[in-house]
Write a protein that holds these residues in place. Sequence first.
Motif, PDB file in Angstrom:
ATOM      1  N   PHE A   7     -25.180  -2.014  35.140  1.00 31.12           N
ATOM      2  CA  PHE A   7     -24.571  -2.724  36.267  1.00 31.12           C
ATOM      3  C   PHE A   7     -23.163  -2.195  36.525  1.00 31.12           C
ATOM      4  O   PHE A   7     -22.799  -1.886  37.657  1.00 31.12           O
ATOM      5  CB  PHE A   7     -24.545  -4.228  35.973  1.00 31.12           C
ATOM      6  N   LEU A  10     -23.130   1.451  37.860  1.00 32.70           N
ATOM      7  CA  LEU A  10     -23.510   1.534  39.271  1.00 32.70           C
ATOM      8  C   LEU A  10     -22.365   1.099  40.185  1.00 32.70           C
ATOM      9  O   LEU A  10     -22.493   1.136  41.404  1.00 32.70           O
ATOM     10  CB  LEU A  10     -24.744   0.671  39.544  1.00 32.70           C
ATOM     11  N   GLN A  11     -21.265   0.669  39.593  1.00 37.40           N
ATOM     12  CA  GLN A  11     -20.076   0.221  40.311  1.00 37.40           C
ATOM     13  C   GLN A  11     -20.386  -0.925  41.276  1.00 37.40           C
ATOM     14  O   GLN A  11     -19.874  -0.993  42.385  1.00 37.40           O
ATOM     15  CB  GLN A  11     -19.417   1.386  41.049  1.00 37.40           C
ATOM     16  N   LEU A  12     -21.240  -1.841  40.797  1.00 38.81           N
ATOM     17  CA  LEU A  12     -21.548  -3.045  41.559  1.00 38.81           C
ATOM     18  C   LEU A  12     -20.498  -4.100  41.237  1.00 38.81           C
ATOM     19  O   LEU A  12     -19.962  -4.143  40.135  1.00 38.81           O
ATOM     20  CB  LEU A  12     -22.943  -3.551  41.210  1.00 38.81           C
ATOM     21  N   SER A  13     -20.224  -4.946  42.189  1.00 45.62           N
ATOM     22  CA  SER A  13     -19.216  -5.985  42.001  1.00 45.62           C
ATOM     23  C   SER A  13     -19.822  -7.189  41.293  1.00 45.62           C
ATOM     24  O   SER A  13     -20.920  -7.643  41.643  1.00 45.62           O
ATOM     25  CB  SER A  13     -18.670  -6.408  43.367  1.00 45.62           C
ATOM     26  N   GLN A  16     -21.282 -10.171  43.155  1.00 46.49           N
ATOM     27  CA  GLN A  16     -22.660 -10.205  43.644  1.00 46.49           C
ATOM     28  C   GLN A  16     -23.565 -11.046  42.751  1.00 46.49           C
ATOM     29  O   GLN A  16     -24.633 -11.454  43.173  1.00 46.49           O
ATOM     30  CB  GLN A  16     -23.245  -8.792  43.710  1.00 46.49           C
ATOM     31  N   LEU A  40     -31.366  -6.259  44.816  1.00 47.76           N
ATOM     32  CA  LEU A  40     -30.965  -4.908  45.183  1.00 47.76           C
ATOM     33  C   LEU A  40     -32.170  -4.158  45.746  1.00 47.76           C
ATOM     34  O   LEU A  40     -33.260  -4.196  45.160  1.00 47.76           O
ATOM     35  CB  LEU A  40     -30.444  -4.179  43.940  1.00 47.76           C
TER      36      LEU A  40
END
Length: 92
Positions: A7, A10-13, A16, A40
């Motif tokens: 996670f 993937l540089q997801l915030s 989210q 996603l």
Amino acid sequence: MMFWETFVNLQLSSDQLRPYDECLVDFEGDQVKVRGFFELRTTFADENAARTITIRYIVVNVPSAYNLFLGRPSPNKLGAIASTTHMRMKLP
């Protein structure tokens, strides 16, 4: 299920992530720390076809050699045929 390290990579915030109230248990019977879940759009492709579906990933904070685990609903939704012998998945 997606692992926390994936996670982050993937540089997801983390904004989210939505709360996940259920408890997960590992193979040894210990509870697993769940960070939350998110949806996603994920693309699967082989040499002949590509399909994109929305998958709900539960994010857990445990070390793993894997990036994520896909349960049966995702390949079923794709209509994919998986071969564990060949370590491949074919799309219709």
